[in-house]
Design an enzyme around this catalytic site. Structure first.
Site, PDB file in Angstrom:
ATOM      1  N   ALA A   1      10.371  -7.249  -0.050  1.00 18.18           N
ATOM      2  CA  ALA A   1       9.243  -6.278  -0.515  1.00 18.18           C
ATOM      3  C   ALA A   1       8.123  -6.971  -1.125  1.00 18.18           C
ATOM      4  O   ALA A   1       8.380  -7.961  -1.501  1.00 18.18           O
ATOM      5  CB  ALA A   1       9.998  -5.250  -1.121  1.00 18.18           C
TER       6      ALA A   1
ATOM      7  N   CYS B   1      -3.171   1.461   6.815  1.00 13.85           N
ATOM      8  CA  CYS B   1      -3.751   1.014   7.911  1.00 13.85           C
ATOM      9  C   CYS B   1      -4.388   2.034   8.962  1.00 13.85           C
ATOM     10  O   CYS B   1      -4.987   1.937   9.855  1.00 13.85           O
ATOM     11  CB  CYS B   1      -2.671   0.259   8.800  1.00 13.85           C
ATOM     12  SG  CYS B   1      -1.077   1.359   8.657  1.00 13.85           S
TER      13      CYS B   1
ATOM     14  N   GLU C   1     -10.814  -5.058   9.067  1.00  7.54           N
ATOM     15  CA  GLU C   1     -10.245  -3.840   8.580  1.00  7.54           C
ATOM     16  C   GLU C   1     -10.581  -3.523   6.842  1.00  7.54           C
ATOM     17  O   GLU C   1     -10.439  -4.616   6.236  1.00  7.54           O
ATOM     18  CB  GLU C   1      -8.761  -3.949   8.363  1.00  7.54           C
ATOM     19  CG  GLU C   1      -7.929  -2.875   8.131  1.00  7.54           C
ATOM     20  CD  GLU C   1      -6.512  -3.118   8.064  1.00  7.54           C
ATOM     21  OE1 GLU C   1      -5.900  -2.250   8.273  1.00  7.54           O
ATOM     22  OE2 GLU C   1      -6.067  -4.213   8.057  1.00  7.54           O
TER      23      GLU C   1
ATOM     24  N   GLU D   1       3.873  -4.265  12.887  1.00  2.25           N
ATOM     25  CA  GLU D   1       2.980  -2.988  12.556  1.00  2.25           C
ATOM     26  C   GLU D   1       1.856  -3.575  11.741  1.00  2.25           C
ATOM     27  O   GLU D   1       1.727  -3.804  10.523  1.00  2.25           O
ATOM     28  CB  GLU D   1       3.694  -1.770  11.683  1.00  2.25           C
ATOM     29  CG  GLU D   1       3.051  -0.575  12.069  1.00  2.25           C
ATOM     30  CD  GLU D   1       1.880   0.004  10.945  1.00  2.25           C
ATOM     31  OE1 GLU D   1       0.860  -0.533  11.360  1.00  2.25           O
ATOM     32  OE2 GLU D   1       2.442   0.338   9.856  1.00  2.25           O
ATOM     33  N   LEU D   2       0.639  -3.999  12.296  1.00  2.00           N
ATOM     34  CA  LEU D   2      -0.460  -4.609  11.921  1.00  2.00           C
ATOM     35  C   LEU D   2      -1.735  -3.948  11.412  1.00  2.00           C
ATOM     36  O   LEU D   2      -1.471  -2.597  11.258  1.00  2.00           O
ATOM     37  CB  LEU D   2      -0.822  -5.861  12.486  1.00  2.00           C
ATOM     38  CG  LEU D   2       0.698  -6.758  13.169  1.00  2.00           C
ATOM     39  CD1 LEU D   2      -0.001  -7.808  14.142  1.00  2.00           C
ATOM     40  CD2 LEU D   2       1.231  -7.152  12.008  1.00  2.00           C
TER      41      LEU D   2
ATOM     42  N   SER E   1      -0.976  -7.480   7.553  1.00  2.00           N
ATOM     43  CA  SER E   1      -2.356  -7.888   8.276  1.00  2.00           C
ATOM     44  C   SER E   1      -1.984  -8.607   9.475  1.00  2.00           C
ATOM     45  O   SER E   1      -1.025  -9.350   9.627  1.00  2.00           O
ATOM     46  CB  SER E   1      -3.092  -8.883   7.360  1.00  2.00           C
ATOM     47  OG  SER E   1      -2.481  -9.880   6.924  1.00  2.00           O
TER      48      SER E   1
ATOM     49  N   ASN F   1       0.708  -1.344  -0.093  1.00  7.02           N
ATOM     50  CA  ASN F   1       0.256   0.029   0.057  1.00  7.02           C
ATOM     51  C   ASN F   1       1.045   1.292  -0.071  1.00  7.02           C
ATOM     52  O   ASN F   1       0.640   2.046  -0.659  1.00  7.02           O
ATOM     53  CB  ASN F   1      -1.084   0.047   1.192  1.00  7.02           C
ATOM     54  CG  ASN F   1      -0.402  -0.042   2.478  1.00  7.02           C
ATOM     55  OD1 ASN F   1       0.592  -0.720   2.482  1.00  7.02           O
ATOM     56  ND2 ASN F   1      -1.064   0.146   3.535  1.00  7.02           N
TER      57      ASN F   1
ATOM     58  N   GLU G   1       5.604  -8.107  -3.828  1.00 12.85           N
ATOM     59  CA  GLU G   1       5.929  -8.243  -5.136  1.00 12.85           C
ATOM     60  C   GLU G   1       5.444  -7.391  -5.816  1.00 12.85           C
ATOM     61  O   GLU G   1       5.690  -6.747  -7.077  1.00 12.85           O
ATOM     62  CB  GLU G   1       5.760  -9.710  -5.336  1.00 12.85           C
ATOM     63  CG  GLU G   1       6.497 -10.738  -4.764  1.00 12.85           C
ATOM     64  CD  GLU G   1       6.236 -10.957  -3.385  1.00 12.85           C
ATOM     65  OE1 GLU G   1       5.305 -10.697  -2.909  1.00 12.85           O
ATOM     66  OE2 GLU G   1       7.324 -11.311  -2.769  1.00 12.85           O
TER      67      GLU G   1
HETATM   68  P1  NAD Z   1      -2.031 -10.398   3.004  1.00  9.55           P
HETATM   69  O1  NAD Z   1      -2.196 -10.324   4.404  1.00  9.55           O
HETATM   70  O2  NAD Z   1      -2.081 -11.838   2.226  1.00  9.55           O
HETATM   71  O3  NAD Z   1      -0.674  -9.561   2.730  1.00  9.55           O
HETATM   72  C1  NAD Z   1      -0.279  -8.335   3.149  1.00  9.55           C
HETATM   73  C2  NAD Z   1       1.338  -8.128   2.921  1.00  9.55           C
HETATM   74  O4  NAD Z   1       2.088  -9.504   3.670  1.00  9.55           O
HETATM   75  C3  NAD Z   1       1.619  -8.482   1.444  1.00  9.55           C
HETATM   76  O5  NAD Z   1       2.579  -7.596   0.977  1.00  9.55           O
HETATM   77  C4  NAD Z   1       2.205  -9.857   1.619  1.00  9.55           C
HETATM   78  O6  NAD Z   1       2.860 -10.012   0.445  1.00  9.55           O
HETATM   79  C5  NAD Z   1       2.559 -10.035   2.577  1.00  9.55           C
HETATM   80  N1  NAD Z   1       2.523 -11.482   3.097  1.00  9.55           N
HETATM   81  C6  NAD Z   1       1.561 -12.292   3.053  1.00  9.55           C
HETATM   82  N2  NAD Z   1       1.705 -13.415   3.759  1.00  9.55           N
HETATM   83  C7  NAD Z   1       3.048 -13.656   3.824  1.00  9.55           C
HETATM   84  C8  NAD Z   1       4.037 -14.371   4.654  1.00  9.55           C
HETATM   85  N3  NAD Z   1       3.558 -15.507   5.010  1.00  9.55           N
HETATM   86  N4  NAD Z   1       5.054 -13.900   4.994  1.00  9.55           N
HETATM   87  C9  NAD Z   1       5.496 -12.708   4.617  1.00  9.55           C
HETATM   88  N5  NAD Z   1       5.054 -11.782   4.129  1.00  9.55           N
HETATM   89  C10 NAD Z   1       3.515 -12.164   3.865  1.00  9.55           C
HETATM   90  O7  NAD Z   1      -3.180  -9.561   2.469  1.00  9.55           O
HETATM   91  P2  NAD Z   1      -3.490  -8.761   1.141  1.00  9.55           P
HETATM   92  O8  NAD Z   1      -4.471  -9.191   0.391  1.00  9.55           O
HETATM   93  O9  NAD Z   1      -2.047  -8.548   0.374  1.00  9.55           O
HETATM   94  O10 NAD Z   1      -3.785  -7.390   1.809  1.00  9.55           O
HETATM   95  C11 NAD Z   1      -4.914  -7.262   2.316  1.00  9.55           C
HETATM   96  C12 NAD Z   1      -4.945  -7.332   3.749  1.00  9.55           C
HETATM   97  O11 NAD Z   1      -3.702  -6.617   4.391  1.00  9.55           O
HETATM   98  C13 NAD Z   1      -5.860  -6.062   4.348  1.00  9.55           C
HETATM   99  O12 NAD Z   1      -6.828  -6.230   4.851  1.00  9.55           O
HETATM  100  C14 NAD Z   1      -5.033  -5.360   5.339  1.00  9.55           C
HETATM  101  O13 NAD Z   1      -5.315  -6.001   6.651  1.00  9.55           O
HETATM  102  C15 NAD Z   1      -3.697  -5.916   5.207  1.00  9.55           C
HETATM  103  N6  NAD Z   1      -2.322  -4.814   5.213  1.00  9.55           N
HETATM  104  C16 NAD Z   1      -2.116  -4.085   6.145  1.00  9.55           C
HETATM  105  C17 NAD Z   1      -1.131  -3.084   5.747  1.00  9.55           C
HETATM  106  C18 NAD Z   1      -0.502  -2.277   6.946  1.00  9.55           C
HETATM  107  O14 NAD Z   1       0.033  -1.139   6.715  1.00  9.55           O
HETATM  108  N7  NAD Z   1      -0.940  -2.662   8.255  1.00  9.55           N
HETATM  109  C19 NAD Z   1      -0.615  -2.879   4.487  1.00  9.55           C
HETATM  110  C20 NAD Z   1      -1.119  -3.805   3.610  1.00  9.55           C
HETATM  111  C21 NAD Z   1      -2.079  -4.652   3.657  1.00  9.55           C
END
Ligand code: NAD
Length: 479
Positions: free
Chosen positions: A173, A281, A378, A247-248, A226, A149, A175
């Site tokens: 980072a 977030c 969220e 930082e979730l 997340s 994001n 992808e």
């Molecule tokens: P996601 O939870 O699958 O992924 C979020 C990020 O974490 C992605 O960049 C992904 O590459 C990374 N990730 C996922 N699984 C991982 C793992 N096992 N090991 C390391 N990195 C991993 O969800 P998404 O569909 O990409 O994003 C949607 C959700 O993510 C949102 O609902 C939001 O809650 C959350 N999010 C939060 C923030 C934040 O700043 N807190 C930022 C981006 C996404």
């Protein structure tokens, strides 16, 4: 960098494609079309990244802190000179407007700079009294994971503090937004960072995190993303007792009191909420409005949301671009449908736009049932709920009713209300008549299900240090 849209890994000071020769396609969210590729790290790439980070630890942690700081300041200047192409690439892969992407890169530059300027003072030993002192030491290799994001500023935050503290960092980072990692790595490389001190990898996120955190070489897990993924990673990190900075997610309430200047509050809320199509977030997600001004506030908010110009992110007339990926559109559809099924009124928006790409209209929902998913999950998109409140006690109870504790906002000019709300809101940050992004010089940390540990400011650097306590029977001879 001539930006072809094809991005590689950076390991031990060199750029390479993935060991297995595989890569992932990159999609432009404004069109839904493929435009480039990102390399996928193999197990041997990850082993190389770990080995080079381990090998560089002693040299980097023993490099005088003022030299580490000077390197970060140089990298900041180099990145500043590349903001135009870097912001265009970020906008193409993420969907935020070019103006938003430039603003984000400006914050990334500020982050590298702030940590560079403060590296020396934050690495200096300090006294408790004449016989005791604290010696900050680099904690070791850091494995850092960033989302899609705000990839430029979050990559900068993940890299700058450990580099200042003397720690090598392997950054996985996101992808989908690979260029933001590549531009920052290139700036560090051009600034002269020694081979191995920073690594950049992409690939299958769970495979990479399990591999890196499975190594005892890694001493810190630094993750933004997340809550469910953060918990999974913290469990893996427990095996090697790696320190965690998590930082979730957030679900951020805004409480608007009746003494508020309504037009001012509405414009501040709608401007901040719809930045990056609401995928932040810290973005407001639930607005609680004093009953006496509820109707007026709602009408003005709906009007402001309808004036948001949604369009192509590289069009200067656009206020809000598409969502970052198809997953977010599916989430908006699910959350909106669930709220409507439970009786919510769609005041405006509530649907995908009929055009190519991943566009969701700015959406305001009212009369939302307390059990609706959108009030607990969220939303991470351009969807806001609005509801009236009666007493201050009611507002506090509803504002604190989610499992998240990242950020909250209040609008009131009354010092008594401000004091009471700051004391009562269970969030890591409380902002008063103010909605802005995080800054380099202040710690950001969530509570409850929004994580733990701090990123930013003095505390952000301390997250990557051991504080060695030195006790002596006599006045200490070391200074
Ligand atoms: P996601 O939870 O699958 O992924 C979020 C990020 O974490 C992605 O960049 C992904 O590459 C990374 N990730 C996922 N699984 C991982 C793992 N096992 N090991 C390391 N990195 C991993 O969800 P998404 O569909 O990409 O994003 C949607 C959700 O993510 C949102 O609902 C939001 O809650 C959350 N999010 C939060 C923030 C934040 O700043 N807190 C930022 C981006 C996404």
């Amino acid at each position: 960098m001539s930006d072809s849209g094809n991005y590689n890994l950076f390991i031990n000071g060199t750029w390479r494609s993935g060991g297995n020769g595989t890569d992932l396609a990159l999609i432009n969210p404004a069109t839904g079309q493929k435009f480039g590729h990102v390399a996928v790290a193999s197990a041997s790439d990850l082993d190389d990244a770990l080995k080079s980070a381990e090998d560089s630890l002693l040299r980097w942690s023993n490099t005088p802190a003022h030299e580490r700081g000077a390197l970060l300041v140089r990298a900041a200047q180099i990145l500043k000179g590349k903001i135009e192409p870097a912001a265009s690439a970020l906008s193409r892969e993420q969907g935020k407007t070019v103006a938003e992407a430039k603003g984000e890169y400006a914050r990334a530059v500020e982050t590298l700079e702030w940590n560079g300027i403060h590296a020396q003072e934050l690495s200096a030993r300090f006294s408790i009294d004449q016989k005791r002192m604290i010696v900050p030491e680099a904690i070791g290799v850091v494995a850092a994971f960033t989302p899609w994001n705000y990839p430029a500023v979050l990559n900068a935050r993940k890299l700058a503090a450990p580099i200042a503290a003397g720690c090598p960092v392997i950054l996985k980072a996101a992808e989908e937004t690979a260029s933001a990692g590549v531009y920052i790595m290139e700036a560090l490389e051009e600034a002269g960072i020694p081979a191995g001190v920073v690594g950049l990898v992409f690939g299958h996120p769970p495979t990479i995190s399990e591999h890196l955190l499975g190594s005892p070489v890694v001493r810190v897990l630094s993750f933004t993303g997340s809550t469910p993924v953060g918990k999974q990673l913290a469990k893996i990190a427990a095996t090697n007792l790696q320190r965690c900075v998590l930082e979730l997610g957030g679900h951020c309430p805004v409480v608007v009191f009746e003494d508020t200047d309504v037009p001012k509050a509405v414009s501040a809320i709608s401007e901040y909420k719809f930045e990056c199509a609401g995928q932040s977030c810290n973005a407001p997600s639930r607005i609680l409005v004093a009953q006496s001004i509820y109707e007026d506030f709602l009408a003005k908010l709906v009007h402001a949301s309808e004036r948001i110009r949604v369009g192509l992110p590289d069009d200067p007339e656009t206020d809000m671009g598409p969502m970052a990926n198809a997953r977010r559109i599916e989430a908006m559809e699910r959350l909106t449908k669930d709220a409507i099924n439970r009786g919510a009124r769609v005041e405006t928006g509530g649907k995908r736009l009929d055009r190519p790409g991943f566009y969701w209209a700015p959406t305001i929902l009212s009369n939302v049932h307390p059990e609706s998913q959108v009030l607990h999950e969220e939303p991470f998109g351009p969807v806001l709920t609005v509801e009236p409140f009666g007493t201050v006690e009611d507002a506090i109870e509803v504002a604190n009713s989610t499992e998240y504790g990242l950020a909250s906002y209040i609008f009131s000019d009354s010092p008594d209300i401000q004091k009471r709300m700051v004391r009562s809101l269970s969030t890591g940050t409380v902002s008063v008549n103010y909605l802005k992004g995080v800054s380099a010089d202040a710690p950001l940390g969530g509570i409850k299900q929004s994580g733990y540990g701090y990123e930013g400011g003095v505390e952000g650097v301390r997250s990557f240090q051991n504080l060695k306590l030195v006790n002596s029977a006599n006045v200490l001879a070391i200074d």
